[in-house]
Design a protein around this motif. Structure first.
Motif, PDB file in Angstrom:
ATOM      1  N   ALA A 187       0.873  -1.130  -0.014  1.00  0.00           N
ATOM      2  CA  ALA A 187      -0.004   0.003   0.089  1.00  0.00           C
ATOM      3  C   ALA A 187       0.839   1.129  -0.050  1.00  0.00           C
ATOM      4  O   ALA A 187       0.515   2.267  -0.513  1.00  0.00           O
ATOM      5  CB  ALA A 187      -1.006   0.169   1.502  1.00  0.00           C
ATOM      6  N   ASP A 188       1.925   1.324   0.828  1.00  0.00           N
ATOM      7  CA  ASP A 188       2.827   2.516   0.904  1.00  0.00           C
ATOM      8  C   ASP A 188       3.616   2.720  -0.597  1.00  0.00           C
ATOM      9  O   ASP A 188       3.412   3.767  -1.085  1.00  0.00           O
ATOM     10  CB  ASP A 188       3.883   2.115   1.866  1.00  0.00           C
ATOM     11  CG  ASP A 188       3.489   2.373   3.307  1.00  0.00           C
ATOM     12  OD1 ASP A 188       2.124   2.811   3.380  1.00  0.00           O
ATOM     13  OD2 ASP A 188       4.200   1.821   4.243  1.00  0.00           O
ATOM     14  N   ILE A 189       3.900   1.719  -1.273  1.00  0.00           N
ATOM     15  CA  ILE A 189       4.685   1.756  -2.389  1.00  0.00           C
ATOM     16  C   ILE A 189       3.655   2.271  -3.571  1.00  0.00           C
ATOM     17  O   ILE A 189       3.914   3.221  -4.208  1.00  0.00           O
ATOM     18  CB  ILE A 189       5.474   0.479  -2.848  1.00  0.00           C
ATOM     19  CG1 ILE A 189       6.415   0.126  -2.054  1.00  0.00           C
ATOM     20  CG2 ILE A 189       5.677   0.465  -4.222  1.00  0.00           C
ATOM     21  CD1 ILE A 189       7.202  -1.160  -2.141  1.00  0.00           C
ATOM     22  N   ALA A 190       2.387   1.634  -3.571  1.00  0.00           N
ATOM     23  CA  ALA A 190       1.347   2.042  -4.594  1.00  0.00           C
ATOM     24  C   ALA A 190       1.069   3.513  -4.266  1.00  0.00           C
ATOM     25  O   ALA A 190       0.996   4.377  -5.277  1.00  0.00           O
ATOM     26  CB  ALA A 190       0.162   1.246  -4.394  1.00  0.00           C
ATOM     27  N   ILE A 214      -0.217   4.725  -7.704  1.00  0.00           N
ATOM     28  CA  ILE A 214      -1.199   3.545  -7.992  1.00  0.00           C
ATOM     29  C   ILE A 214      -2.162   3.429  -7.210  1.00  0.00           C
ATOM     30  O   ILE A 214      -1.954   3.264  -5.897  1.00  0.00           O
ATOM     31  CB  ILE A 214      -0.126   2.365  -8.166  1.00  0.00           C
ATOM     32  CG1 ILE A 214       0.979   2.482  -9.284  1.00  0.00           C
ATOM     33  CG2 ILE A 214      -0.977   1.228  -8.531  1.00  0.00           C
ATOM     34  CD1 ILE A 214       1.803   1.275  -9.193  1.00  0.00           C
ATOM     35  N   GLN A 215      -3.389   3.412  -7.885  1.00  0.00           N
ATOM     36  CA  GLN A 215      -4.484   2.787  -6.728  1.00  0.00           C
ATOM     37  C   GLN A 215      -4.829   1.374  -6.850  1.00  0.00           C
ATOM     38  O   GLN A 215      -4.949   0.820  -8.165  1.00  0.00           O
ATOM     39  CB  GLN A 215      -5.666   3.575  -7.222  1.00  0.00           C
ATOM     40  CG  GLN A 215      -5.709   5.045  -6.745  1.00  0.00           C
ATOM     41  CD  GLN A 215      -6.994   5.968  -7.073  1.00  0.00           C
ATOM     42  OE1 GLN A 215      -8.029   5.257  -7.374  1.00  0.00           O
ATOM     43  NE2 GLN A 215      -6.549   7.165  -6.826  1.00  0.00           N
ATOM     44  N   THR A 216      -4.791   0.537  -5.803  1.00  0.00           N
ATOM     45  CA  THR A 216      -5.013  -0.758  -5.887  1.00  0.00           C
ATOM     46  C   THR A 216      -5.638  -1.415  -4.771  1.00  0.00           C
ATOM     47  O   THR A 216      -5.727  -0.825  -3.802  1.00  0.00           O
ATOM     48  CB  THR A 216      -3.828  -1.677  -6.139  1.00  0.00           C
ATOM     49  OG1 THR A 216      -3.918  -2.987  -6.541  1.00  0.00           O
ATOM     50  CG2 THR A 216      -2.711  -1.421  -4.892  1.00  0.00           C
ATOM     51  N   GLN A 217      -6.539  -2.364  -4.948  1.00  0.00           N
ATOM     52  CA  GLN A 217      -7.235  -3.206  -3.973  1.00  0.00           C
ATOM     53  C   GLN A 217      -6.784  -4.200  -3.388  1.00  0.00           C
ATOM     54  O   GLN A 217      -7.006  -4.939  -2.412  1.00  0.00           O
ATOM     55  CB  GLN A 217      -8.764  -3.544  -4.492  1.00  0.00           C
ATOM     56  CG  GLN A 217      -9.697  -2.324  -4.725  1.00  0.00           C
ATOM     57  CD  GLN A 217      -9.685  -1.725  -3.438  1.00  0.00           C
ATOM     58  OE1 GLN A 217     -10.581  -2.293  -2.386  1.00  0.00           O
ATOM     59  NE2 GLN A 217      -9.700  -0.340  -3.142  1.00  0.00           N
ATOM     60  N   GLN A 218      -5.287  -4.630  -4.209  1.00  0.00           N
ATOM     61  CA  GLN A 218      -4.655  -5.751  -3.949  1.00  0.00           C
ATOM     62  C   GLN A 218      -3.206  -5.375  -3.773  1.00  0.00           C
ATOM     63  O   GLN A 218      -2.695  -4.688  -4.518  1.00  0.00           O
ATOM     64  CB  GLN A 218      -5.002  -6.675  -5.078  1.00  0.00           C
ATOM     65  CG  GLN A 218      -4.306  -8.244  -4.700  1.00  0.00           C
ATOM     66  CD  GLN A 218      -4.908  -9.489  -5.848  1.00  0.00           C
ATOM     67  OE1 GLN A 218      -6.294  -9.105  -6.102  1.00  0.00           O
ATOM     68  NE2 GLN A 218      -4.145  -9.762  -6.570  1.00  0.00           N
TER      69      GLN A 218
END
Length: 128
Positions: free
Chosen positions: A77-80, A85-89
């Motif tokens: 989540a931190d790198i995204a 980047i928005q990601t649910q995974q």
């Protein structure tokens, strides 16, 4: 919700790209078929060590080397967030290059649905 393991095959480059490991889905810990959960920070550490080594691809965790892992990207989540980047995974994305183009056919046909890398680890139990 089940994570998508194989995201894309690219025949022109001979690559298969997808999730090697899923840590969370929608902010909740993901547990695999064996009931294992690997937090993002541990996944990043493990794959950093793996990428420094042989980076081998196997089929079904057994047998001879069938290719190499040539890309690896930890997506916590931190790198995204840091790269927009928005990601649910979250977890670790990899790109593999099989030695035999027929392996691409097997992935495309759905006969192989996940990655099997030549890594080793030590399982520890965490009580919450």
């Amino acid at each position: 919700m089940t994570p998508v393991t194989i995201c894309k095959t690219d025949r022109s480059l001979g690559l298969i790209i997808g999730w090697a490991l899923v840590s969370t889905i929608a902010g909740k810990p993901y547990f695999d078929r064996q009931g294992d959960h690997v937090p993002d920070d541990q996944a990043t550490k493990a794959f950093a060590r793996f990428m420094e080594g042989d980076r081998i691809l196997k089929l079904n965790h057994t047998g001879s080397v069938k290719g190499r892992v040539i890309f690896c990207f930890p997506l916590s989540a931190d790198i995204a967030r840091s790269v927009g980047i928005q990601t649910q995974q979250t977890g670790v994305l990899i790109g593999v290059k099989p030695d035999d183009p027929a392996i691409l056919d097997m992935f495309d046909a759905g006969r192989i649905g996940g990655f099997s890398i030549g890594g080793r680890g030590t399982k520890t139990e965490t009580v919450h």
